[in-house]
Design a protein around this motif. Structure first.
Motif: not given
Length: 263
Positions: A17, A52-55, A57, A107
């Motif tokens: 990813s 809110d941003d899955n990118q 980490r 995270k």
């Protein structure tokens, strides 16, 4: 106060990813990154967006210049009207929102403590999962010296320091340097001053490679252990700070402090 924080993305390897570590920098170096309501609002927005941003980490928190965060900008709170109980409560609500924004991140959060971390800035650093600092940092809870009761500070410190040291920090207002902070658990790691941010980013990159689901569930359980304590501390702080500000003592002490700085 637009621009009182800056955000930087650092691409990291996280399986197949696309991912990044977000570094959030408190950016009022001329004020030792002491914060105002508008600055905290910017910070909450940045942290919520990261959550809110899955990118994203992992998150690194740090300060510009020679401080991490000196806590509340006293020029703002010194102006609170002793009869305006709502203003004191709104101030505490503001911090509650900020604290929950940090704690709510699923995270990893690493604080790069590059300089002084005092008062609510110290509490903010303690909310991070890991804290990297250097021997010259100063950390502590000097609020009582400005006539401000330490209420949320007691909650933030007690899980790390225990009752005896929490009492000492809250009542004396003393600051400790990096080596003692490491021994007490206030810092996770001590490195050379010029490597603090570099090491915090490297640790964030390492954690970014771990399975995010396991990290999120682990952090969720850690939150559950003391969420009720934070809620109780916020409620208590509203009552105590409203009572304190009603006496006018914090405003007098802060005005005296600000006056002494301009002599």
């Amino acid at each position: 106060m637009p621009g009182s924080i800056t955000v930087t993305r650092y691409p990291v390897t996280a399986g197949e990813s696309e991912a990044y570590v977000l570094e959030v920098t408190l950016n009022r170096p001329d004020k030792l990154n002491a914060w105002t309501a508008s600055m905290r609002s910017e910070l909450v927005a940045a942290l919520d967006a990261a959550g809110d941003d899955n990118q994203c980490r992992a998150v690194v928190l740090t300060g510009a210049g020679r401080a991490f965060c000196a806590g509340q900008d006293l020029a703002e709170t010194a102006a609170i009207d002793p009869d305006d109980h709502a203003a004191a409560e709104e101030w505490i609500n503001d911090f509650g929102q900020l604290f929950r924004a940090v704690r709510g991140l699923d995270k990893p959060v690493i604080a790069a403590v590059n300089g002084v971390a005092a008062g609510s800035g110290f509490q903010f650093a303690l909310l991070a999962d890991l804290r990297v600092g250097h021997a010259g940092v100063r950390m502590g809870q000097p609020e009582v010296l400005s006539g401000i009761p330490s209420i949320t500070g007691i909650w933030a410190m007690r899980g790390i320091l225990g009752r005896a040291k929490t009492t000492e920090f809250a009542l004396t207002g003393r600051l400790v340097h990096g080596e003692e902070a490491l021994r007490l658990g206030l810092l996770t790691r001590l490195v050379d001053e010029d490597r603090v941010k570099e090491e915090a980013r490297a640790e964030a990159a390492r954690l970014a490679q771990l399975p995010p689901g396991a990290l999120a569930l682990t952090k969720g359980r850690l939150r559950e252990l003391d969420d009720a304590g934070l809620d109780e501390a916020i409620d208590a702080a509203k009552k105590v700070h409203a009572a304190a500000y009603a006496t006018g003592e914090p405003q007098r002490e802060m005005a005296r402090f600000l006056s002494s700085r301009h002599r």
